[in-house]
Design a protein around this motif. Structure first.
Motif, mmCIF file in Angstrom:
data_model
loop_
_atom_site.group_PDB
_atom_site.id
_atom_site.type_symbol
_atom_site.label_atom_id
_atom_site.label_comp_id
_atom_site.label_asym_id
_atom_site.label_seq_id
_atom_site.Cartn_x
_atom_site.Cartn_y
_atom_site.Cartn_z
ATOM 1 N N GLU A 20 -7.297 -5.761 3.968
ATOM 2 C CA GLU A 20 -7.049 -4.630 3.058
ATOM 3 C C GLU A 20 -8.037 -3.494 3.300
ATOM 4 N N THR A 21 -9.300 -3.857 3.462
ATOM 5 C CA THR A 21 -10.330 -2.836 3.702
ATOM 6 C C THR A 21 -10.082 -2.108 5.023
ATOM 7 N N THR A 67 -7.040 0.210 4.855
ATOM 8 C CA THR A 67 -7.394 1.418 4.094
ATOM 9 C C THR A 67 -8.171 2.391 4.969
ATOM 10 N N PHE A 103 0.834 -1.209 0.000
ATOM 11 C CA PHE A 103 0.000 0.000 0.000
ATOM 12 C C PHE A 103 0.861 1.250 0.000
ATOM 13 N N THR A 115 -3.529 3.561 0.361
ATOM 14 C CA THR A 115 -4.096 3.131 -0.910
ATOM 15 C C THR A 115 -3.461 1.803 -1.282
#
Length: 441
Positions: free
Chosen positions: A429-430, A433, A356, A439
């Protein structure tokens, strides 16, 4: 229960343990041990960590940690007696919720010491945390009039994720104090303290630790005799656990609450392994807690490290297993029996990477990996075997900063499918973020 459903429940648990303001979404309080604690900018304890409170693996019959605990207690009971009675008292059910005064101030840990950092500890708020070491109870027990005691329990530290590290582990800490008549019973002409030290008013003496062999308040005779006793007693403990053929060595160390200080290492599995830290208790701690006419030594060791070495247990997560195939290997055994763990089954790993871009407010050097590890553990739970930082990258043109981590998934009791791992990974991942404003690459 599928891992996907479990993940949803883990996320929901965040809202069960912590109350939120509907306007700001900030945590307003933390619920621990049937009490409500106000939160603030220091609050970083997570529901997953809270769920470990009260498990007390060191007291669960048949758990390898409980076996090692019993062996240590037996050694001190048999080695230190007065008129046939053990002189050490045992405290193994003390609350892990402590104040910063207990965990740091009472132990002379400076305000700028890295062990106080939010990245190292689980804070309930700026004044309350989950103890980072059993030494947090040392002053309160000294203040109650105790001289010789063992403190045993669970401690909490934010750390990396691999087979030897877990955010909750178990420690044995001990203090042994002696007055002049006990320390120098055969030499009543010797003294514990230097002539300049006034026992009746200890706070007027500025104690220093510039001399590597002793504190300035202590006589050399007292410091050396305590050092000899301390090292002899702890080598005896190591012999009781590993046998008299075990190779060992002493390494000079530094701890804020003892001086001089040492670490004891044993030669295990082809390398030197630290098994405990120890030293002569700083006299300021004793004087602040009440005793002003004693000298004391203290030590601390981790039960997991000893159990993994003694029984060849390859993964620290196994200490928390409820699988009968694991527990049956340690139940109904003579505590001194030689046990070698036999794997119940070997399930394959699944490894997924996550990369990310960081927001402009963070760099690869200022991003706190322990924050990321906690989030991964919160979502993935005990199927997270290891998280490793693989790469740091700064784009040569945009100057944007990026990190890449490898997450190793493995269930201890069954085979994971790549599909269910991918679903958990997507949730991570969510969450990353949302929490860190990154990102995903």
């Amino acid at each position: 229960m599928t891992i996907l459903v479990r993940t949803h429940r883990v996320l929901a648990a965040i809202f069960q343990h912590c109350k939120y303001s509907t306007k700001t979404k900030a945590i307003s309080s933390v619920h621990l041990a049937n009490k409500e604690f106000p939160s603030d900018e220091y609050t970083n304890v997570t529901p997953k960590i809270i769920s470990y409170l009260g498990k007390n693996l060191h007291l669960q019959k048949g758990n390898p940690l409980a076996i090692v605990r019993k062996r240590i207690v037996n050694y001190f009971y048999s080695s230190f007696t007065h008129r046939g009675n053990p002189i050490f008292s045992i405290y193994d059910n003390l609350s892990p919720i402590v104040t910063t005064k207990q965990n740091f101030d009472d132990l002379l840990i400076p305000n700028d010491h890295p062990s106080r950092a939010k990245s190292d500890c689980y804070y309930v708020n700026k004044d309350i945390l989950l103890r980072a070491h059993m030494t947090a109870h040392q002053s309160e027990l000294l203040r109650s009039g105790l001289d010789n005691f063992l403190m045993i329990g669970d401690v909490y530290r934010r750390d990396e994720i691999d087979s030897t590290h877990f955010p909750v582990f178990h420690q044995v800490d001990a203090v042994r104090s002696q007055r002049k008549e006990e320390l120098f019973k055969d030499h009543p002409d010797l003294e514990i303290f230097e002539p300049a030290f006034d026992i009746s008013n200890p706070h007027t003496f500025v104690n220093t630790i510039t001399d590597p062999s002793k504190q300035s308040c202590h006589t050399l005779e007292a410091a050396k005799l305590m050092e000899t006793q301390l090292k002899s007693h702890l080598i005896g403990l190591v012999y009781a656990l590993f046998g008299k053929d075990i190779k060992h060595r002493w390494v000079d160390a530094y701890f804020p609450f003892t001086h001089p200080s040492w670490e004891l290492e044993i030669y295990y599995d082809g390398d030197w392994m630290e098994v405990l830290g120890c030293g002569i208790v700083r006299n300021e701690i004793l004087a602040n807690a009440g005793p002003n006419n004693s000298i004391a030594y203290a030590f601390g060791l981790g039960l997991e490290r000893l159990a993994m070495a003694l029984y060849k247990i390859p993964d620290i997560r196994l200490m928390w297993s409820k699988d009968s195939g694991f527990l049956s290997q340690f139940q109904d055994k003579n505590i001194d029996e030689k046990i070698t763990y036999k794997p119940v089954s070997s399930y394959p790993q699944c490894t997924n990477d996550i990369s990310f871009w960081l927001p402009t407010t963070l760099t690869v050097d200022t991003f706190i990996s322990n924050d990321f590890y906690d989030l991964v553990r919160e979502i993935g739970g005990d199927i997270i075997e290891q998280v490793k930082l693989r790469d740091k990258f700064v784009h040569p043109k945009s100057k944007k900063h990026s990190l890449c981590y490898s997450i190793v998934y493995r269930h201890l009791e069954r085979t994971l499918t790549q599909d269910e791992v991918n679903k958990v990974h997507k949730h991570i991942e969510t969450a990353v973020t949302d929490m860190f404003n990154v990102t995903i690459r």
